[in-house]
Scaffold this active site. Sequence first.
Site, mmCIF file in Angstrom:
data_model
loop_
_atom_site.group_PDB
_atom_site.id
_atom_site.type_symbol
_atom_site.label_atom_id
_atom_site.label_comp_id
_atom_site.label_asym_id
_atom_site.label_seq_id
_atom_site.Cartn_x
_atom_site.Cartn_y
_atom_site.Cartn_z
ATOM 1 N N LEU A 131 0.869 -1.167 0.000
ATOM 2 C CA LEU A 131 0.000 0.000 0.000
ATOM 3 C C LEU A 131 0.909 1.221 0.000
ATOM 4 C CD1 LEU A 131 -2.671 -0.889 2.742
ATOM 5 C CD2 LEU A 131 -2.978 -0.954 0.261
ATOM 6 N N ASP A 132 0.473 2.283 -0.666
ATOM 7 C CA ASP A 132 1.260 3.511 -0.646
ATOM 8 C C ASP A 132 1.410 4.016 0.785
ATOM 9 O OD1 ASP A 132 1.267 3.393 -3.404
ATOM 10 O OD2 ASP A 132 -0.442 4.755 -3.623
ATOM 11 N N LYS A 133 2.421 4.798 1.020
ATOM 12 C CA LYS A 133 2.685 5.335 2.353
ATOM 13 C C LYS A 133 1.437 5.970 2.970
ATOM 14 C CE LYS A 133 5.238 9.029 4.689
ATOM 15 N NZ LYS A 133 6.191 10.158 4.534
#
Length: 300
Positions: A131-133
């Site tokens: 997942l993106d940050k």
Amino acid sequence: MTVEEFEGRVDVFLAKALDKTRSFVQKIIEGGNVWVNQKQIVKTSHKVKSGDLIKVVIPDPVPVNLTPQDIDIDIVYEDEHLAVINKPQGMVVHPGAGNYDNTLVNALLYRFEGKLSSINGVIRPGIVHRLDKDTSGLLIVAKANEAHIKLSEALKNHEIKRVYFAICEGVLKEDSGIINAPIGRHPVNRLKMAVVPNGKEAITYFEVLEKFDKYTFVKLRLKTGRTHQIRVHMSYIGHPVVGDSLYGRAKNEFGVEGQLLHAGEIEFVHPIEGKLMHFKAELPEHFKKILETLRMRSLK
């Protein structure tokens, strides 16, 4: 490699040819790892043209010893084969260049005492998907190699169902639909992805949950899993995710930093036991507060 139908900076050419960021390519050049027509170059602005012969040596990555860190993480489910984690917004999933601390991997190494799959090497132990940050929510972690291999195959075959929730800019006209638009590296900004003709297949299903005066609360389901897929697709149709400064507005009225995007549901068949697994994670508090603000506003 031979330069074809191009004239300009060598770093621009190599970024496109190697599908790498310009900053990555510039470090390779400055490190003396690029030759043009058998002459070593170190200037990233060196000009090349069609017919030039370029040799590139990409150095092996520097070995990294990751440190287990006692960081609080929300473990939704755990057994000897895998775990399901509810990642908070703002946490990086795995270490990268110059960022080897306070990631989810550091926390996992501590929590599971190093008992993570080794399929993805030392930098990404146990990481099946990311997942993106600034995207919160559920992701699967593999503790054993056999589980990792089977989960990766299920992911490749679109057998893992992932549902996201987002607040997007503007009001969507359709209550549901499919975004089928190929995604690849942005032709100019190599740090971004974009809808491009020669990109990889990318399919996102969306369903409107609530409409407000200037925003829409949507439910999204991924068929494919390209980098930044939902963020790129929603921006592509003119409704970027609120807080997404990379693909949408630089500022937003709520003052949130990072996209209001949450991986709220995940479903898959257990890779070893064969049983159907389904998990849900509530929206983060900051997300719920903004939703409530919008609901109150719509009642006035």
